[in-house]
Design an enzyme around this catalytic site. Structure first.
Site: not given
Ligand SMILES: Cc1ncc(C[n+]2csc(CCOP(=O)(O)OP(=O)(O)O)c2C)c(N)n1
Length: 396
Positions: A34, A120-121, A151-152, A243, A257, A323, A371
Protein backbone atom coordinates in the site's frame (compact mmCIF):
# COMPACT_ATOMS: atom_id res chain seq x y z
CA UNK A 1 22.46 16.70 18.93
CA UNK A 2 19.98 19.55 19.34
CA UNK A 3 18.64 21.37 16.31
CA UNK A 4 16.62 24.54 16.10
CA UNK A 5 13.38 24.63 14.12
CA UNK A 6 14.97 26.18 11.02
CA UNK A 7 17.39 23.28 10.68
CA UNK A 8 15.01 20.63 11.99
CA UNK A 9 12.16 21.22 9.52
CA UNK A 10 14.17 20.65 6.30
CA UNK A 11 15.92 17.64 7.87
CA UNK A 12 12.54 16.12 8.76
CA UNK A 13 11.20 16.86 5.29
CA UNK A 14 14.09 14.92 3.81
CA UNK A 15 13.39 12.00 6.10
CA UNK A 16 9.75 12.05 4.98
CA UNK A 17 10.93 11.96 1.37
CA UNK A 18 13.20 9.00 2.12
CA UNK A 19 10.35 7.20 3.88
CA UNK A 20 8.16 7.73 0.80
CA UNK A 21 10.90 6.46 -1.50
CA UNK A 22 11.45 3.35 0.64
CA UNK A 23 7.70 2.64 0.76
CA UNK A 24 7.41 3.01 -3.01
CA UNK A 25 10.49 0.92 -3.78
CA UNK A 26 9.79 -1.89 -1.32
CA UNK A 27 6.16 -2.36 -2.41
CA UNK A 28 7.16 -2.36 -6.09
CA UNK A 29 9.83 -4.95 -5.33
CA UNK A 30 7.25 -7.05 -3.46
CA UNK A 31 4.67 -6.55 -6.21
CA UNK A 32 2.05 -5.83 -3.52
CA UNK A 33 1.34 -3.48 -0.64
CA UNK A 34 0.00 0.00 0.00
CA UNK A 35 2.43 2.75 -1.05
CA UNK A 36 -0.14 5.56 -1.28
CA UNK A 37 -1.35 4.87 2.29
CA UNK A 38 2.26 5.30 3.43
CA UNK A 39 2.87 8.46 1.46
CA UNK A 40 0.06 10.41 3.13
CA UNK A 41 1.48 9.74 6.61
CA UNK A 42 5.18 10.25 5.80
CA UNK A 43 5.51 13.76 7.25
CA UNK A 44 3.78 12.83 10.51
CA UNK A 45 5.91 9.67 10.77
CA UNK A 46 9.15 11.60 10.24
CA UNK A 47 8.23 14.10 12.96
CA UNK A 48 7.07 11.40 15.35
CA UNK A 49 10.17 9.22 15.07
CA UNK A 50 12.81 11.94 14.74
CA UNK A 51 11.51 14.85 16.78
CA UNK A 52 8.93 13.53 19.23
CA UNK A 53 9.29 10.01 20.55
CA UNK A 54 11.84 8.86 23.11
CA UNK A 55 13.17 5.44 22.26
CA UNK A 56 16.30 3.47 21.66
CA UNK A 57 16.30 1.88 18.19
CA UNK A 58 18.60 -0.86 19.50
CA UNK A 59 16.44 -1.58 22.53
CA UNK A 60 12.85 -1.11 21.39
CA UNK A 61 11.37 -3.08 24.26
CA UNK A 62 12.86 -0.82 26.93
CA UNK A 63 10.06 -0.48 29.53
CA UNK A 64 10.44 3.34 29.57
CA UNK A 65 10.28 3.73 25.77
CA UNK A 66 7.48 5.62 24.10
CA UNK A 67 5.23 3.27 22.15
CA UNK A 68 3.94 3.56 18.61
CA UNK A 69 1.00 1.51 17.35
CA UNK A 70 0.26 1.61 13.63
CA UNK A 71 -3.48 1.02 13.78
CA UNK A 72 -3.76 1.24 9.97
CA UNK A 73 -1.41 -1.75 9.76
CA UNK A 74 -1.51 -1.97 5.96
CA UNK A 75 0.91 0.99 5.94
CA UNK A 76 3.58 -1.36 7.35
CA UNK A 77 6.25 -0.44 4.75
CA UNK A 78 6.62 3.06 6.18
CA UNK A 79 6.81 1.71 9.71
CA UNK A 80 9.67 -0.57 8.65
CA UNK A 81 11.34 2.28 6.81
CA UNK A 82 11.18 4.56 9.88
CA UNK A 83 12.79 1.90 12.09
CA UNK A 84 15.48 1.25 9.49
CA UNK A 85 16.12 5.00 9.21
CA UNK A 86 16.45 5.13 13.01
CA UNK A 87 19.09 2.41 12.84
CA UNK A 88 17.13 -0.57 14.19
CA UNK A 89 18.19 -2.72 11.23
CA UNK A 90 19.84 -2.50 7.87
CA UNK A 91 17.91 -0.53 5.25
CA UNK A 92 18.67 -3.21 2.61
CA UNK A 93 16.26 -5.51 4.50
CA UNK A 94 13.36 -3.31 3.37
CA UNK A 95 13.58 -4.80 -0.09
CA UNK A 96 12.64 -8.18 1.40
CA UNK A 97 9.16 -6.88 2.24
CA UNK A 98 6.56 -9.67 2.07
CA UNK A 99 9.16 -12.29 1.13
CA UNK A 100 8.71 -15.73 2.64
CA UNK A 101 11.31 -15.91 5.38
CA UNK A 102 11.31 -12.18 6.13
CA UNK A 103 9.62 -10.85 9.27
CA UNK A 104 8.74 -7.72 7.29
CA UNK A 105 5.26 -8.98 6.53
CA UNK A 106 2.52 -7.09 4.72
CA UNK A 107 1.13 -6.12 8.12
CA UNK A 108 3.22 -5.69 11.31
CA UNK A 109 3.50 -8.56 13.77
CA UNK A 110 5.16 -8.74 17.20
CA UNK A 111 7.75 -11.09 15.74
CA UNK A 112 9.49 -7.79 15.09
CA UNK A 113 11.03 -6.48 18.31
CA UNK A 114 9.64 -2.97 17.73
CA UNK A 115 6.02 -4.08 17.22
CA UNK A 116 3.91 -4.57 20.35
CA UNK A 117 0.75 -5.93 18.76
CA UNK A 118 -0.28 -7.23 15.34
CA UNK A 119 -2.34 -4.71 13.41
CA UNK A 120 -4.08 -4.74 10.06
CA UNK A 121 -7.54 -5.68 11.15
CA UNK A 122 -8.70 -2.08 11.23
CA UNK A 123 -10.04 -0.65 14.48
CA UNK A 124 -7.95 -2.81 16.78
CA UNK A 125 -4.71 -0.84 17.09
CA UNK A 126 -6.25 2.04 19.01
CA UNK A 127 -7.72 -0.46 21.51
CA UNK A 128 -4.28 -1.99 22.04
CA UNK A 129 -2.85 1.50 22.50
CA UNK A 130 -5.24 1.99 25.43
CA UNK A 131 -3.59 -1.07 26.95
CA UNK A 132 -0.04 0.21 26.52
CA UNK A 133 -1.11 3.60 27.93
CA UNK A 134 -2.73 1.93 30.94
CA UNK A 135 0.42 -0.11 31.44
CA UNK A 136 2.45 3.09 31.80
CA UNK A 137 0.25 3.92 34.77
CA UNK A 138 0.56 0.41 36.14
CA UNK A 139 4.36 0.53 36.16
CA UNK A 140 4.50 4.25 37.05
CA UNK A 141 6.41 5.20 33.91
CA UNK A 142 6.09 8.48 32.05
CA UNK A 143 6.35 6.85 28.61
CA UNK A 144 3.79 8.01 26.06
CA UNK A 145 1.78 5.99 23.55
CA UNK A 146 1.17 7.19 20.00
CA UNK A 147 -1.34 5.53 17.70
CA UNK A 148 -1.93 6.32 14.05
CA UNK A 149 -5.29 5.58 12.42
CA UNK A 150 -6.81 5.96 8.98
CA UNK A 151 -9.86 8.13 8.39
CA UNK A 152 -11.62 5.20 6.72
CA UNK A 153 -10.70 3.08 9.75
CA UNK A 154 -12.42 5.61 12.00
CA UNK A 155 -15.80 4.23 10.89
CA UNK A 156 -15.09 1.14 13.04
CA UNK A 157 -17.20 0.93 16.20
CA UNK A 158 -14.20 -0.26 18.20
CA UNK A 159 -12.52 3.10 17.58
CA UNK A 160 -15.34 4.82 19.44
CA UNK A 161 -15.33 2.27 22.24
CA UNK A 162 -11.66 3.11 22.64
CA UNK A 163 -12.40 6.84 22.47
CA UNK A 164 -14.87 6.51 25.34
CA UNK A 165 -12.64 4.42 27.60
CA UNK A 166 -9.54 6.57 27.02
CA UNK A 167 -11.47 9.72 27.92
CA UNK A 168 -13.01 8.12 30.99
CA UNK A 169 -9.56 6.96 32.13
CA UNK A 170 -8.14 10.45 31.42
CA UNK A 171 -5.28 8.95 29.42
CA UNK A 172 -3.27 12.10 28.79
CA UNK A 173 -0.27 9.87 27.99
CA UNK A 174 -2.08 8.76 24.82
CA UNK A 175 -1.85 10.69 21.56
CA UNK A 176 -3.75 9.59 18.46
CA UNK A 177 -3.14 10.82 14.96
CA UNK A 178 -5.75 10.34 12.25
CA UNK A 179 -4.34 10.41 8.74
CA UNK A 180 -7.31 12.10 7.05
CA UNK A 181 -6.44 11.45 3.41
CA UNK A 182 -10.10 11.32 2.38
CA UNK A 183 -9.80 8.00 0.52
CA UNK A 184 -10.47 4.45 1.67
CA UNK A 185 -10.02 1.22 -0.25
CA UNK A 186 -12.66 1.46 -2.99
CA UNK A 187 -13.98 5.03 -2.69
CA UNK A 188 -13.78 8.31 -0.80
CA UNK A 189 -14.26 7.97 2.96
CA UNK A 190 -17.41 8.86 4.87
CA UNK A 191 -16.41 12.42 5.72
CA UNK A 192 -13.68 12.93 3.11
CA UNK A 193 -11.81 16.14 4.02
CA UNK A 194 -14.55 17.64 6.20
CA UNK A 195 -12.24 18.13 9.19
CA UNK A 196 -15.01 19.65 11.32
CA UNK A 197 -16.84 16.31 11.35
CA UNK A 198 -13.81 14.60 12.88
CA UNK A 199 -13.07 17.43 15.27
CA UNK A 200 -16.64 17.55 16.64
CA UNK A 201 -16.73 13.79 17.14
CA UNK A 202 -13.43 13.52 19.03
CA UNK A 203 -14.29 16.54 21.18
CA UNK A 204 -17.71 15.09 21.94
CA UNK A 205 -15.96 11.92 23.16
CA UNK A 206 -13.90 13.99 25.60
CA UNK A 207 -10.61 14.20 23.69
CA UNK A 208 -8.53 17.24 23.01
CA UNK A 209 -8.69 17.55 19.20
CA UNK A 210 -6.22 19.46 17.03
CA UNK A 211 -6.78 19.95 13.30
CA UNK A 212 -3.65 20.45 11.22
CA UNK A 213 -2.28 20.28 7.71
CA UNK A 214 -0.54 16.91 7.91
CA UNK A 215 2.09 17.95 5.37
CA UNK A 216 3.14 21.11 7.21
CA UNK A 217 6.08 20.10 9.42
CA UNK A 218 5.85 23.12 11.74
CA UNK A 219 2.14 22.45 12.37
CA UNK A 220 2.88 18.78 13.06
CA UNK A 221 5.59 19.63 15.61
CA UNK A 222 3.35 22.21 17.31
CA UNK A 223 0.52 19.70 17.54
CA UNK A 224 2.74 17.11 19.24
CA UNK A 225 3.93 19.75 21.72
CA UNK A 226 0.32 20.76 22.44
CA UNK A 227 -0.66 17.10 22.94
CA UNK A 228 2.17 16.60 25.42
CA UNK A 229 1.12 19.69 27.37
CA UNK A 230 -2.53 18.58 27.53
CA UNK A 231 -3.43 17.21 30.95
CA UNK A 232 -6.41 15.13 32.02
CA UNK A 233 -7.54 13.99 28.56
CA UNK A 234 -6.13 12.15 25.54
CA UNK A 235 -5.38 14.07 22.35
CA UNK A 236 -6.33 13.29 18.77
CA UNK A 237 -4.36 15.09 16.07
CA UNK A 238 -6.47 15.26 12.92
CA UNK A 239 -4.02 15.58 10.08
CA UNK A 240 -5.47 16.62 6.73
CA UNK A 241 -3.36 14.79 4.16
CA UNK A 242 -3.26 13.73 0.53
CA UNK A 243 -3.19 10.02 -0.30
CA UNK A 244 -0.16 9.31 -2.49
CA UNK A 245 1.42 12.64 -1.52
CA UNK A 246 4.63 13.25 -3.43
CA UNK A 247 3.84 11.58 -6.75
CA UNK A 248 1.71 13.82 -8.96
CA UNK A 249 -0.02 11.14 -10.99
CA UNK A 250 -1.48 9.38 -7.93
CA UNK A 251 -1.95 12.26 -5.45
CA UNK A 252 -5.52 12.32 -4.14
CA UNK A 253 -6.68 9.89 -6.83
CA UNK A 254 -9.14 7.10 -6.17
CA UNK A 255 -8.18 3.65 -7.50
CA UNK A 256 -4.60 3.58 -6.16
CA UNK A 257 -5.25 1.93 -2.80
CA UNK A 258 -3.14 -1.19 -2.30
CA UNK A 259 -1.45 -0.82 -5.68
CA UNK A 260 2.32 -0.74 -5.99
CA UNK A 261 3.94 1.19 -8.81
CA UNK A 262 4.77 -1.09 -11.72
CA UNK A 263 8.49 -1.67 -12.08
CA UNK A 264 9.82 0.14 -15.10
CA UNK A 265 8.51 3.44 -16.40
CA UNK A 266 5.83 3.93 -13.69
CA UNK A 267 8.18 3.30 -10.76
CA UNK A 268 11.00 5.30 -12.33
CA UNK A 269 8.70 8.30 -12.82
CA UNK A 270 7.52 8.11 -9.20
CA UNK A 271 11.06 7.88 -7.82
CA UNK A 272 12.32 10.69 -10.04
CA UNK A 273 9.56 12.98 -8.76
CA UNK A 274 10.27 12.07 -5.14
CA UNK A 275 14.01 12.55 -5.47
CA UNK A 276 13.43 16.11 -6.66
CA UNK A 277 11.79 16.85 -3.30
CA UNK A 278 15.00 16.69 -1.25
CA UNK A 279 15.84 20.13 0.16
CA UNK A 280 19.17 21.49 1.41
CA UNK A 281 19.53 20.42 5.05
CA UNK A 282 22.21 19.79 7.61
CA UNK A 283 22.65 16.67 9.69
CA UNK A 284 20.01 14.41 8.21
CA UNK A 285 22.14 11.36 7.53
CA UNK A 286 20.95 8.14 9.17
CA UNK A 287 23.65 8.25 11.87
CA UNK A 288 22.97 11.91 12.73
CA UNK A 289 19.30 11.20 13.08
CA UNK A 290 19.64 8.13 15.24
CA UNK A 291 21.99 10.08 17.50
CA UNK A 292 19.37 12.79 17.89
CA UNK A 293 16.54 10.52 19.06
CA UNK A 294 16.11 11.09 22.81
CA UNK A 295 16.75 7.83 24.61
CA UNK A 296 14.40 6.77 27.41
CA UNK A 297 15.68 7.15 30.95
CA UNK A 298 16.83 3.81 32.25
CA UNK A 299 15.20 3.02 35.56
CA UNK A 300 16.22 0.00 37.56
CA UNK A 301 13.26 -2.34 37.50
CA UNK A 302 13.22 -5.65 39.28
CA UNK A 303 11.76 -8.70 37.64
CA UNK A 304 8.39 -9.57 39.17
CA UNK A 305 9.01 -13.18 40.12
CA UNK A 306 5.79 -15.05 40.86
CA UNK A 307 5.46 -16.25 44.43
CA UNK A 308 3.83 -19.51 45.38
CA UNK A 309 0.30 -19.25 46.80
CA UNK A 310 -1.90 -22.01 48.12
CA UNK A 311 -4.41 -23.41 45.63
CA UNK A 312 -8.10 -22.86 46.42
CA UNK A 313 -9.09 -25.30 49.19
CA UNK A 314 -11.78 -27.41 47.51
CA UNK A 315 -12.86 -30.69 49.00
CA UNK A 316 -13.83 -33.62 46.84
CA UNK A 317 -17.55 -33.41 46.25
CA UNK A 318 -17.77 -29.60 46.67
CA UNK A 319 -20.15 -28.09 44.15
CA UNK A 320 -18.80 -24.77 42.86
CA UNK A 321 -20.14 -22.85 39.87
CA UNK A 322 -17.57 -22.67 37.05
CA UNK A 323 -17.68 -18.87 37.02
CA UNK A 324 -17.06 -18.71 40.75
CA UNK A 325 -14.10 -21.10 40.45
CA UNK A 326 -12.83 -18.85 37.67
CA UNK A 327 -13.05 -15.72 39.86
CA UNK A 328 -11.35 -17.45 42.76
CA UNK A 329 -8.54 -18.79 40.54
CA UNK A 330 -8.07 -15.38 38.93
CA UNK A 331 -7.65 -13.74 42.32
CA UNK A 332 -5.14 -16.41 43.33
CA UNK A 333 -3.14 -15.80 40.15
CA UNK A 334 -3.22 -12.05 40.81
CA UNK A 335 -1.93 -12.64 44.33
CA UNK A 336 0.88 -14.88 43.07
CA UNK A 337 2.05 -12.80 40.12
CA UNK A 338 2.11 -8.98 40.03
CA UNK A 339 2.18 -9.05 36.22
CA UNK A 340 -1.33 -10.46 36.07
CA UNK A 341 -3.95 -7.85 35.25
CA UNK A 342 -7.70 -8.28 34.80
CA UNK A 343 -10.12 -6.43 32.58
CA UNK A 344 -13.87 -6.39 32.93
CA UNK A 345 -16.88 -5.27 30.93
CA UNK A 346 -19.44 -4.72 33.69
CA UNK A 347 -19.84 -8.41 34.54
CA UNK A 348 -17.45 -8.68 37.47
CA UNK A 349 -20.23 -9.80 39.79
CA UNK A 350 -21.25 -12.63 37.42
CA UNK A 351 -17.72 -13.83 36.67
CA UNK A 352 -16.51 -13.21 40.23
CA UNK A 353 -13.60 -11.22 38.83
CA UNK A 354 -14.53 -8.70 41.54
CA UNK A 355 -12.45 -10.99 43.76
CA UNK A 356 -9.43 -9.97 41.72
CA UNK A 357 -10.46 -6.31 41.97
CA UNK A 358 -10.65 -6.64 45.75
CA UNK A 359 -7.05 -7.85 46.05
CA UNK A 360 -5.50 -5.74 43.22
CA UNK A 361 -7.60 -2.66 42.40
CA UNK A 362 -4.64 -1.01 40.64
CA UNK A 363 -4.39 -3.95 38.23
CA UNK A 364 -8.09 -4.18 37.50
CA UNK A 365 -9.35 -2.23 34.49
CA UNK A 366 -13.02 -1.51 33.94
CA UNK A 367 -14.21 -1.07 30.33
CA UNK A 368 -17.96 -0.99 30.91
CA UNK A 369 -19.94 -2.85 28.22
CA UNK A 370 -17.30 -2.32 25.53
CA UNK A 371 -15.79 -5.72 24.89
CA UNK A 372 -13.85 -4.76 21.74
CA UNK A 373 -11.74 -2.20 23.56
CA UNK A 374 -11.45 -4.56 26.52
CA UNK A 375 -9.90 -7.32 24.39
CA UNK A 376 -7.66 -4.89 22.52
CA UNK A 377 -6.48 -3.21 25.70
CA UNK A 378 -5.71 -6.64 27.16
CA UNK A 379 -3.49 -7.24 24.13
CA UNK A 380 -1.63 -3.96 24.73
CA UNK A 381 -1.23 -4.66 28.45
CA UNK A 382 0.02 -8.18 27.76
CA UNK A 383 2.55 -6.89 25.26
CA UNK A 384 4.05 -4.52 27.82
CA UNK A 385 3.65 -6.58 30.96
CA UNK A 386 6.32 -9.08 30.02
CA UNK A 387 9.73 -8.80 31.61
CA UNK A 388 12.12 -6.79 29.46
CA UNK A 389 13.66 -9.05 26.84
CA UNK A 390 16.92 -8.80 24.98
CA UNK A 391 16.98 -6.58 21.86
CA UNK A 392 17.41 -8.47 18.60
CA UNK A 393 20.04 -7.26 16.23
CA UNK A 394 18.12 -7.52 12.98
CA UNK A 395 14.57 -7.31 11.78
CA UNK A 396 14.26 -10.46 9.78
C1 LIG B 1 -11.57 -4.76 9.89
C2 LIG B 1 -11.07 -4.52 8.49
N1 LIG B 1 -11.95 -4.29 7.49
C3 LIG B 1 -11.52 -4.09 6.23
C4 LIG B 1 -10.19 -4.14 5.92
C5 LIG B 1 -9.70 -3.98 4.48
N2 LIG B 1 -9.06 -2.68 4.28
C6 LIG B 1 -7.72 -2.55 4.35
S1 LIG B 1 -7.21 -1.00 4.13
C7 LIG B 1 -8.79 -0.43 3.91
C8 LIG B 1 -9.05 1.03 3.66
C9 LIG B 1 -8.54 1.84 4.78
O1 LIG B 1 -8.78 3.21 4.58
P1 LIG B 1 -8.15 4.27 5.56
O2 LIG B 1 -8.37 3.87 6.96
O3 LIG B 1 -8.68 5.60 5.16
O4 LIG B 1 -6.60 4.13 5.30
P2 LIG B 1 -5.72 4.72 4.12
O5 LIG B 1 -6.60 5.49 3.18
O6 LIG B 1 -4.75 5.62 4.76
O7 LIG B 1 -5.10 3.54 3.47
C10 LIG B 1 -9.70 -1.50 3.99
C11 LIG B 1 -11.17 -1.38 3.81
C12 LIG B 1 -9.29 -4.40 6.99
N3 LIG B 1 -7.97 -4.46 6.81
N4 LIG B 1 -9.76 -4.55 8.25
Amino acid sequence: MNMDRTSLVPALKNIATRLRIDSVRSTSEAGSGHPTSCMSMADVTAALFFAEMRFDPKDPKNPESDRFVLSKGHAAPILYSAWAEAGAFDRAELMKLREIGSDLEGHPTPRLPFVDVATGSLGQGICAAIGTALNARRIKSDYRTYVLLGDGESAEGSVWEAADVAALDKLDNLCGITDVNALGQSRPTMWEHDMGQFERRWKAFGWHAIVIDGHDMAQILDAFAEAKATKGQPTMILARTIKGKGVSFVEGKNGWHGKPFKKGEELDRAIAELEKQFVPAEGDSGADLAARIPKPASKPRGVDTPKPVAAPAYKKGDLVATREAFGTALAKLGEADLRVVALDADVKNSTFSDRFEAIAPDRFFQNFIAEQVMVGAAMGLAARARSPSRPRSRAS
